[in-house]
Design an enzyme around this catalytic site. Structure first.
Site, PDB file in Angstrom:
ATOM      1  N   LYS A  20       0.848  -1.194   0.000  1.00 31.82           N
ATOM      2  CA  LYS A  20       0.000   0.000   0.000  1.00 31.82           C
ATOM      3  C   LYS A  20       0.893   1.258   0.000  1.00 31.82           C
ATOM      4  O   LYS A  20       2.108   1.165   0.262  1.00 31.82           O
ATOM      5  CB  LYS A  20      -0.914  -0.052   1.224  1.00 31.82           C
ATOM      6  CG  LYS A  20      -1.925  -1.221   1.169  1.00 31.82           C
ATOM      7  CD  LYS A  20      -2.739  -1.265   2.456  1.00 31.82           C
ATOM      8  CE  LYS A  20      -3.778  -2.370   2.434  1.00 31.82           C
ATOM      9  NZ  LYS A  20      -4.568  -2.391   3.695  1.00 31.82           N
ATOM     10  N   TYR A  60     -12.223  -3.097  -2.885  1.00 31.85           N
ATOM     11  CA  TYR A  60     -12.711  -3.176  -1.504  1.00 31.85           C
ATOM     12  C   TYR A  60     -14.244  -3.186  -1.427  1.00 31.85           C
ATOM     13  O   TYR A  60     -14.795  -2.801  -0.398  1.00 31.85           O
ATOM     14  CB  TYR A  60     -12.147  -2.002  -0.693  1.00 31.85           C
ATOM     15  CG  TYR A  60     -10.706  -2.201  -0.241  1.00 31.85           C
ATOM     16  CD1 TYR A  60     -10.324  -3.348   0.475  1.00 31.85           C
ATOM     17  CD2 TYR A  60      -9.739  -1.241  -0.503  1.00 31.85           C
ATOM     18  CE1 TYR A  60      -9.008  -3.527   0.895  1.00 31.85           C
ATOM     19  CE2 TYR A  60      -8.418  -1.420  -0.069  1.00 31.85           C
ATOM     20  CZ  TYR A  60      -8.065  -2.569   0.626  1.00 31.85           C
ATOM     21  OH  TYR A  60      -6.768  -2.750   1.054  1.00 31.85           O
ATOM     22  N   ASN A 125      -1.663  -0.193   7.456  1.00 35.02           N
ATOM     23  CA  ASN A 125      -1.095  -1.525   7.706  1.00 35.02           C
ATOM     24  C   ASN A 125      -0.294  -2.091   6.532  1.00 35.02           C
ATOM     25  O   ASN A 125      -0.068  -3.292   6.441  1.00 35.02           O
ATOM     26  CB  ASN A 125      -2.171  -2.485   8.213  1.00 35.02           C
ATOM     27  CG  ASN A 125      -3.280  -2.710   7.220  1.00 35.02           C
ATOM     28  OD1 ASN A 125      -3.235  -2.186   6.105  1.00 35.02           O
ATOM     29  ND2 ASN A 125      -4.269  -3.506   7.596  1.00 35.02           N
ATOM     30  N   HIS A 128      -1.591  -5.492   1.412  1.00 38.44           N
ATOM     31  CA  HIS A 128      -2.834  -6.236   1.171  1.00 38.44           C
ATOM     32  C   HIS A 128      -2.507  -7.638   0.678  1.00 38.44           C
ATOM     33  O   HIS A 128      -1.549  -7.821  -0.082  1.00 38.44           O
ATOM     34  CB  HIS A 128      -3.687  -5.540   0.100  1.00 38.44           C
ATOM     35  CG  HIS A 128      -4.810  -6.412  -0.396  1.00 38.44           C
ATOM     36  ND1 HIS A 128      -6.004  -6.498   0.262  1.00 38.44           N
ATOM     37  CD2 HIS A 128      -4.876  -7.283  -1.438  1.00 38.44           C
ATOM     38  CE1 HIS A 128      -6.777  -7.384  -0.365  1.00 38.44           C
ATOM     39  NE2 HIS A 128      -6.115  -7.874  -1.406  1.00 38.44           N
ATOM     40  N   GLU A 139      -9.303 -10.266  -7.668  1.00 40.47           N
ATOM     41  CA  GLU A 139      -8.350  -9.160  -7.529  1.00 40.47           C
ATOM     42  C   GLU A 139      -7.282  -9.200  -8.628  1.00 40.47           C
ATOM     43  O   GLU A 139      -6.914  -8.163  -9.177  1.00 40.47           O
ATOM     44  CB  GLU A 139      -7.727  -9.207  -6.128  1.00 40.47           C
ATOM     45  CG  GLU A 139      -8.765  -8.854  -5.066  1.00 40.47           C
ATOM     46  CD  GLU A 139      -8.350  -9.225  -3.638  1.00 40.47           C
ATOM     47  OE1 GLU A 139      -7.194  -9.647  -3.431  1.00 40.47           O
ATOM     48  OE2 GLU A 139      -9.197  -9.087  -2.732  1.00 40.47           O
TER      49      GLU A 139
HETATM   50  P1  GDP Z   1      -7.213  -7.314   5.449  1.00 45.02           P
HETATM   51  O1  GDP Z   1      -7.771  -8.341   4.523  1.00 45.02           O
HETATM   52  O2  GDP Z   1      -6.395  -7.922   6.558  1.00 45.02           O
HETATM   53  O3  GDP Z   1      -6.450  -6.230   4.750  1.00 45.02           O
HETATM   54  O4  GDP Z   1      -8.445  -6.625   6.216  1.00 45.02           O
HETATM   55  P2  GDP Z   1      -9.935  -6.289   5.714  1.00 45.02           P
HETATM   56  O5  GDP Z   1     -10.223  -6.924   4.393  1.00 45.02           O
HETATM   57  O6  GDP Z   1     -10.860  -6.564   6.842  1.00 45.02           O
HETATM   58  O7  GDP Z   1      -9.867  -4.706   5.537  1.00 45.02           O
HETATM   59  C1  GDP Z   1      -9.231  -4.154   4.415  1.00 45.02           C
HETATM   60  C2  GDP Z   1      -8.424  -2.956   4.856  1.00 45.02           C
HETATM   61  O8  GDP Z   1      -9.289  -1.966   5.384  1.00 45.02           O
HETATM   62  C3  GDP Z   1      -7.430  -3.212   5.994  1.00 45.02           C
HETATM   63  O9  GDP Z   1      -6.221  -3.802   5.580  1.00 45.02           O
HETATM   64  C4  GDP Z   1      -7.233  -1.817   6.519  1.00 45.02           C
HETATM   65  O10 GDP Z   1      -6.372  -1.069   5.644  1.00 45.02           O
HETATM   66  C5  GDP Z   1      -8.633  -1.249   6.405  1.00 45.02           C
HETATM   67  N1  GDP Z   1      -9.367  -1.430   7.636  1.00 45.02           N
HETATM   68  C6  GDP Z   1      -9.959  -2.546   8.133  1.00 45.02           C
HETATM   69  N2  GDP Z   1     -10.535  -2.335   9.317  1.00 45.02           N
HETATM   70  C7  GDP Z   1     -10.292  -1.026   9.606  1.00 45.02           C
HETATM   71  C8  GDP Z   1     -10.619  -0.170  10.705  1.00 45.02           C
HETATM   72  O11 GDP Z   1     -11.260  -0.579  11.668  1.00 45.02           O
HETATM   73  N3  GDP Z   1     -10.197   1.134  10.620  1.00 45.02           N
HETATM   74  C9  GDP Z   1      -9.493   1.618   9.555  1.00 45.02           C
HETATM   75  N4  GDP Z   1      -9.103   2.894   9.547  1.00 45.02           N
HETATM   76  N5  GDP Z   1      -9.165   0.839   8.514  1.00 45.02           N
HETATM   77  C10 GDP Z   1      -9.557  -0.457   8.531  1.00 45.02           C
HETATM   78 MG    MG Z   2      -9.306  -8.242   3.126  1.00 46.70          MG
END
Ligand code: GDP
Ligand code: MG
Length: 164
Positions: A20, A60, A125, A128, A139
């Protein structure tokens, strides 16, 4: 030979991994590539790209409606630094990629994982990774054209993949 890209858990698979913009800004591209490369996975596509809003929203789409969705799309598309989009291939790479990356919230991610070692905020974080065979297919198709994904063989494949 690793010809079949099957949807079999534990089989030869492809996954979509992206550094990212915060990972790019923080000089972590090489470190992230190294984790996958030295594990034994094969890089079959890579490019630097500032995704359009449409691409980021499609990527997303499952998170549409979450309070952080707009901020997430803005963060991915700002252009302050590119996303480094990649496709990695190998045995069980979808699940293993998630293990190398660590938990979504870096504060829950184990030390030794990418997020556990290099970041502290869920909103920044750094990486991805696809979470299932279905999301990997979706994707890869969103971020790459067919001709951008290169088929090639390790010269030392036996040393990496033999089970006997
Ligand atoms: P991943 O698959 O581990 O990346 O997590 P998810 O698919 O649940 O979420 C996608 C991305 O959205 C995450 O990697 C974070 O960048 C963001 N994200 C998820 N949960 C949160 C949150 O509670 N707060 C914020 N600011 N970003 C979030
Ligand atoms: Mg995810």
């Amino acid at each position: 030979a690793q010809k079949s890209i099957a949807g079999v858990p534990g089989g030869i698979e492809r996954t979509f991994i992206a550094v990212k913009p915060d990972g790019t800004q923080r000089f972590l591209i090489g470190e992230i590539i190294k984790r996958f490369e030295t594990k034994g996975y094969k890089l079959v596509a890579i490019k630097a790209i500032v995704p359009s809003r449409t691409l980021a929203e499609k990527h997303y789409e499952d998170l549409k409606g979450r309070p952080f969705f707009n901020g997430l799309v803005k963060y991915m598309t700002s252009g302050a630094a590119p996303v480094i989009a990649m496709v990695w291939e190998g045995k069980d790479v979808i699940r293993q990629g998630r293990r190398l990356i660590g938990a979504t919230n870096p504060l829950e991610a184990q030390p030794g994982t990418i997020r556990g070692d290099f970041c502290i905020s869920v909103g920044r974080n750094i990486i991805h990774g696809s979470d299932s065979f279905e999301s990997a297919e979706k994707e890869i198709g969103l971020w790459f054209g067919k001709s951008e994904v290169i088929e090639w063989e390790f010269g030392n494949a036996e040393w990496v993949t033999a089970d006997n």
